[in-house]
Design an enzyme around this catalytic site. Structure first.
Site, PDB file in Angstrom:
ATOM      1  N   GLU A 266     -14.435  40.348  -3.047  1.00 37.12           N
ATOM      2  CA  GLU A 266     -14.253  39.145  -2.316  1.00 37.12           C
ATOM      3  C   GLU A 266     -12.862  38.650  -3.109  1.00 37.12           C
ATOM      4  O   GLU A 266     -12.852  38.537  -4.454  1.00 37.12           O
ATOM      5  CB  GLU A 266     -15.496  38.012  -2.597  1.00 37.12           C
ATOM      6  CG  GLU A 266     -15.415  37.451  -1.408  1.00 37.12           C
ATOM      7  CD  GLU A 266     -15.902  37.887  -0.069  1.00 37.12           C
ATOM      8  OE1 GLU A 266     -14.753  38.180   0.635  1.00 37.12           O
ATOM      9  OE2 GLU A 266     -16.847  38.466   0.169  1.00 37.12           O
TER      10      GLU A 266
ATOM     11  N   GLY B 218     -15.453  31.393  14.012  1.00 35.61           N
ATOM     12  CA  GLY B 218     -15.092  30.415  12.737  1.00 35.61           C
ATOM     13  C   GLY B 218     -15.988  30.562  11.835  1.00 35.61           C
ATOM     14  O   GLY B 218     -16.008  29.676  10.941  1.00 35.61           O
TER      15      GLY B 218
ATOM     16  N   SER C 162     -14.512  37.000  13.840  1.00 32.32           N
ATOM     17  CA  SER C 162     -14.278  36.965  15.364  1.00 32.32           C
ATOM     18  C   SER C 162     -12.673  37.122  15.604  1.00 32.32           C
ATOM     19  O   SER C 162     -12.441  37.891  16.646  1.00 32.32           O
ATOM     20  CB  SER C 162     -15.005  35.673  16.087  1.00 32.32           C
ATOM     21  OG  SER C 162     -13.952  34.616  15.788  1.00 32.32           O
TER      22      SER C 162
ATOM     23  N   ASP D 294     -10.301  42.879   7.328  1.00 32.57           N
ATOM     24  CA  ASP D 294     -10.801  42.553   8.702  1.00 32.57           C
ATOM     25  C   ASP D 294     -10.568  43.591   9.707  1.00 32.57           C
ATOM     26  O   ASP D 294     -11.400  44.149  10.518  1.00 32.57           O
ATOM     27  CB  ASP D 294     -10.647  41.002   9.161  1.00 32.57           C
ATOM     28  CG  ASP D 294     -11.088  40.172   8.229  1.00 32.57           C
ATOM     29  OD1 ASP D 294     -11.948  40.539   7.122  1.00 32.57           O
ATOM     30  OD2 ASP D 294     -10.695  38.782   8.087  1.00 32.57           O
TER      31      ASP D 294
HETATM   32  P1  ADP Z   1     -13.416  33.793  11.813  1.00 25.75           P
HETATM   33  O1  ADP Z   1     -12.496  35.149  12.047  1.00 25.75           O
HETATM   34  O2  ADP Z   1     -14.080  33.731  10.576  1.00 25.75           O
HETATM   35  O3  ADP Z   1     -14.291  33.921  13.065  1.00 25.75           O
HETATM   36  P2  ADP Z   1     -10.749  32.277  12.357  1.00 25.75           P
HETATM   37  O4  ADP Z   1     -10.869  30.939  12.113  1.00 25.75           O
HETATM   38  O5  ADP Z   1     -10.403  33.448  11.729  1.00 25.75           O
HETATM   39  O6  ADP Z   1     -12.694  32.633  12.106  1.00 25.75           O
HETATM   40  O7  ADP Z   1     -10.755  32.882  13.853  1.00 25.75           O
HETATM   41  C1  ADP Z   1     -11.443  32.283  14.989  1.00 25.75           C
HETATM   42  C2  ADP Z   1     -10.288  31.887  16.094  1.00 25.75           C
HETATM   43  O8  ADP Z   1     -10.348  33.083  16.645  1.00 25.75           O
HETATM   44  C3  ADP Z   1     -10.802  31.005  17.068  1.00 25.75           C
HETATM   45  O9  ADP Z   1     -10.698  29.704  17.002  1.00 25.75           O
HETATM   46  C4  ADP Z   1      -9.970  31.502  18.169  1.00 25.75           C
HETATM   47  O10 ADP Z   1      -8.745  30.898  18.256  1.00 25.75           O
HETATM   48  C5  ADP Z   1      -9.953  33.105  18.107  1.00 25.75           C
HETATM   49  N1  ADP Z   1     -11.177  33.747  18.978  1.00 25.75           N
HETATM   50  C6  ADP Z   1     -12.148  34.375  18.151  1.00 25.75           C
HETATM   51  N2  ADP Z   1     -13.160  34.824  19.270  1.00 25.75           N
HETATM   52  C7  ADP Z   1     -12.486  34.440  20.269  1.00 25.75           C
HETATM   53  C8  ADP Z   1     -12.893  34.498  21.613  1.00 25.75           C
HETATM   54  N3  ADP Z   1     -14.031  35.301  21.997  1.00 25.75           N
HETATM   55  N4  ADP Z   1     -12.179  34.186  22.663  1.00 25.75           N
HETATM   56  C9  ADP Z   1     -11.104  33.430  22.444  1.00 25.75           C
HETATM   57  N5  ADP Z   1     -10.626  33.166  21.042  1.00 25.75           N
HETATM   58  C10 ADP Z   1     -11.341  33.817  20.064  1.00 25.75           C
HETATM   59 MG    MG Z   2     -10.722  35.343  11.047  1.00 27.58          MG
END
Ligand code: ADP
Ligand code: MG
Length: 385
Positions: free
Chosen positions: A33, A121, A126, A171
């Site tokens: 990490e 998030g 994601s 990632d």
């Molecule tokens: P993590 O990657 O840890 O989940 P991040 O803040 O890096 O958190 O990314 C989350 C953002 O990615 C969301 O706020 C959105 O903008 C985008 N996102 C992720 N998955 C989706 C989805 N299924 N549909 C639309 N946007 C998404």
């Molecule tokens: Mg992210």
């Protein structure tokens, strides 16, 4: 699979063309990490949750994209992109398309319908699963065979430039290169990857979500990066050949650590120690040495908490509760910190009790119901046949 059937069910309401289906997973980092931006080692695995994209080409130069998670449709123009970094979810989609165009791909317009069962998030990436699934869809529609390495690098560039997040390469690489039953050792300097079999019979990977995200995370991230750079500059006075913290071993670090002021010294101690722990964890996985894995994960968490100072009370509490549960072979915070998730290795026979203990104690002490996801090392981005 939930996201896949959702997308298939919705598609007829979205487009008349027959779709092709693509997917890319979220991930959890087992160990390593805050090493990525120091040219070090990380050991993530893909999880069995993914973003699924249904895609069909269009005759014009538009991308019409619908996210089921946000229940929103937008129309993007390949010839006239927006500014990026607007804090909207389609920054990632537009970023991916623009970076692929810049790299010479002949992208057609496209209709894209997507759904994801990666928690959004929560630190399970994601965002990379979105970038890589959309990127794979667009690349494939262009008619050229996708180059997964270039796709991952394009995803990172899109996240830097269109989402304003200066992430490492972990990632996107694990979303592209995950393999069922394996973790992935990534050398963040050479970008060499090595599959590491997760042959731990009777042990499950369990992700526990604090369900908090403290505002500190992005500002402190930049401070930590700067502190690591300062450490390198100061160490270069006696070690001119040093380029990044990756270049120092643990023993060597102990000899020169006195040259560093606090808190830079402890920040560097974390990074140097964490690189060594990550390589040791690969060996321990090879031997199936669960006792050693537990020790390394415990040290990793303490180092992130005390030396790197990126944990938070909720993460520490989850790790502490896991430490009191039976059949747990390691528990640590995973991801950038200041909220998000812990990763735990739990004996199958103790899963129910683990779930119960975590849920009951964490919610009693914080008033928050934690997320608990039992997962397994899964495959990377692919088109469904
Ligand atoms: P993590 O990657 O840890 O989940 P991040 O803040 O890096 O958190 O990314 C989350 C953002 O990615 C969301 O706020 C959105 O903008 C985008 N996102 C992720 N998955 C989706 C989805 N299924 N549909 C639309 N946007 C998404
Ligand atoms: Mg992210």
């Amino acid at each position: 699979m939930a996201a896949r059937s959702e997308v298939l069910q919705e598609w007829p309401h979205f487009s008349k063309e027959a779709p092709r289906l693509f997917a890319a997973p979220g991930r959890v980092n087992l160990i390593g990490e805050h090493t990525d931006y120091n040219d070090g080692f990380v050991l993530p695995m893909a999880i069995d949750r993914r973003t699924v994209v249904a895609a069909a080409p269009r005759q014009d130069r538009k991308i019409r994209v619908h996210s089921r998670n946000f229940n929103e449709t937008v129309l993007l123009d390949l010839e006239n992109p927006g500014s990026g970094c607007r804090g909207v979810w389609w920054d990632y989609v537009e970023g991916m398309a623009q970076v692929l165009l810049e790299r010479g791909l002949k992208l057609p317009g496209a209709d894209l319908l997507l759904a994801s069962d990666v928690p959004i998030g929560a630190g399970l990436s994601s965002s990379a699963s979105l970038e890589i699934s959309v990127g794979l869809a667009l690349w494939s529609l262009s008619g050229q065979p996708p180059d997964m390495r270039q796709l991952a690098l394009a995803g990172q560039a899109a996240e830097h430039r269109y989402a304003g997040n200066r992430c490492g390469i972990m990632d996107q690489f694990i979303a592209a290169f995950g393999r069922p039953g394996n973790a992935l050792l990534i050398d963040c300097r050479s970008l060499d990857v090595r599959l590491v079999p997760m042959a731990l019979p009777g042990v499950q990977v369990v992700v526990c979500d604090t369900r908090v995200k403290h505002a500190l995370s992005s500002s402190e991230y930049n401070v930590r990066r700067a502190e690591c750079e300062q450490g390198v500059r100061q160490l270069q006075e006696s070690m001119p050949e040093l380029k990044m913290l990756r270049d120092i071993g643990w023993k060597q670090f102990l000899e020169v650590a006195d040259q560093l002021p606090e808190p830079v010294r402890r920040r560097c101690r974390h990074v140097v120690g964490e690189n060594a722990r990550t390589l040791s964890a690969v060996d321990a996985l090879g031997r199936g040495d669960l006792g050693e894995i537990r020790r390394l994960m415990g040290e990793s968490h303490r180092s992130l908490r005390d030396d790197y100072q990126v944990s938070c009370p909720e993460l520490d509490l989850l790790v502490e509760i896991a430490g009191t549960a039976e059949g747990v072979y390691g528990s640590r915070m995973t991801g950038g910190g200041f909220g998000g998730c812990t990763v735990n290795l739990v004996e199958t026979g103790h899963l129910d009790a683990f779930r119960e203990t975590i849920s009951r104690t964490y919610s009693r002490k914080t008033g928050i119901e934690p997320g608990i996801h039992v997962t397994s090392p899964s495959g990377g981005a692919a088109e469904f046949s």
